[in-house]
Enzyme design. Structure first.
Site, PDB file in Angstrom:
ATOM      1  N   SER A  18      84.794 149.990  26.284  1.00 33.59           N
ATOM      2  CA  SER A  18      84.586 149.083  27.411  1.00 33.59           C
ATOM      3  C   SER A  18      84.634 149.883  28.701  1.00 33.59           C
ATOM      4  CB  SER A  18      85.681 148.009  27.432  1.00 33.59           C
ATOM      5  OG  SER A  18      85.620 147.249  28.624  1.00 33.59           O
ATOM      6  N   TYR A  74      94.384 145.570  27.102  1.00 32.49           N
ATOM      7  CA  TYR A  74      93.001 145.784  26.650  1.00 32.49           C
ATOM      8  C   TYR A  74      92.439 147.072  27.250  1.00 32.49           C
ATOM      9  CZ  TYR A  74      88.006 144.847  25.912  1.00 32.49           C
ATOM     10  OH  TYR A  74      86.685 144.937  25.545  1.00 32.49           O
TER      11      TYR A  74
END
Length: 251
Positions: A127, A140
């Site tokens: 990501s 995350y």
């Protein structure tokens, strides 16, 4: 290029993973999906394993270790959006297991066979948040940062073996992981959310080209480089948005 290749993919029951699996299959690959839920789309085989527990990860690794894989695509993900103190211990642990430990363990399981055959590709879907570590996405972001670091280290370790490592970092994608609160945050901060079809196509293109590191989206890809050089500048650029996000959780 992918005709006849056997692909092991996690996260194929999700909105993005299903599209990636579908596009790889359209290229002639044989798709083996691994996860808790069988994908709704057309696949060649399903392996049911839970990547959110240590026992499930180990069972999955043992199940795939002795099979001749051409590609491993680590795409399964879990996301907590909010202050880190509001994340439950169970959510915290399972998030790191799914986002970081499982991809590493599966890569460890398939790499020996790929090396022995002198050919293979490990594809880790990270990501942009793994390079620009956003407030309220702390666990995350840090898990994806770990996956980015692992991908770079594994690539160096496998140099000369015929096994390539591809790391693809999309920005936010409109899937079930994008909650109503994330949508509200995106509206407040003007965060881009990409359609899954376009992101899936770019992931498959990176796989076919055997790219090394791919960062999707502008200006996010630019901020990745800027953050590596001048993180304090990025801190200041993001601070206003961080304050806006904090107000979402003060209600």
């Amino acid at each position: 290029m992918l005709e006849g290749k056997t692909v092991l993919i996690t996260g194929a029951s999700g909105g993005l993973g299903a599209l990636v699996a579908e596009q790889l299959r359209a290229e002639g690959a044989r798709i083996v999906a691994l996860g808790r839920s069988r994908p709704a789309g057309s696949i060649d085989q399903f392996l049911r394993h839970d990547l959110s527990t240590p026992e499930g990860i180990e069972a999955a690794a043992q199940a795939v270790a002795d099979r001749p894989w051409d590609l491993l695509v680590n795409l399964a993900g879990a996301q907590h959006f909010g202050p880190v103190e509001q994340e439950t211990p169970a959510q915290l642990v399972s998030g790191y297991l799914v986002n970081l430990v499982a991809p590493v363990r599966l890569a460890q399981a398939v790499a020996p066979g790929m090396k022995a055959r002198g050919s293979g590709q490990v594809v880790n879907i990270g990501s942009i948040f793994g390079s620009i570590n956003f407030a309220h996405f702390a666990t995350y972001s840090s898990a994806k940062a770990g996956l980015r670091g692992f991908s770079q280290a594994l690539r160096r370790e496998l140099a000369g073996t015929g096994v390539d490592v591809t790391y693809v970092a999309p920005r936010a994608v409109r899937t079930a992981m994008i909650s109503e609160r994330v949508l509200e945050f995106a509206k407040l901060t003007q965060m881009h959310i990409d359609p899954p079809e376009a992101t899936a196509a770019r992931i498959v293109a990176a796989i076919k080209a055997r790219r090394r590191d791919v960062y999707l989206g502008f200006p996010e890809a630019f901020f990745v480089r800027l953050n590596a050089l001048l993180p304090g500048l990025v801190d200041r650029a993001l601070s206003a948005n961080d304050r806006k996000a904090a107000r979402l959780f003060a209600r």
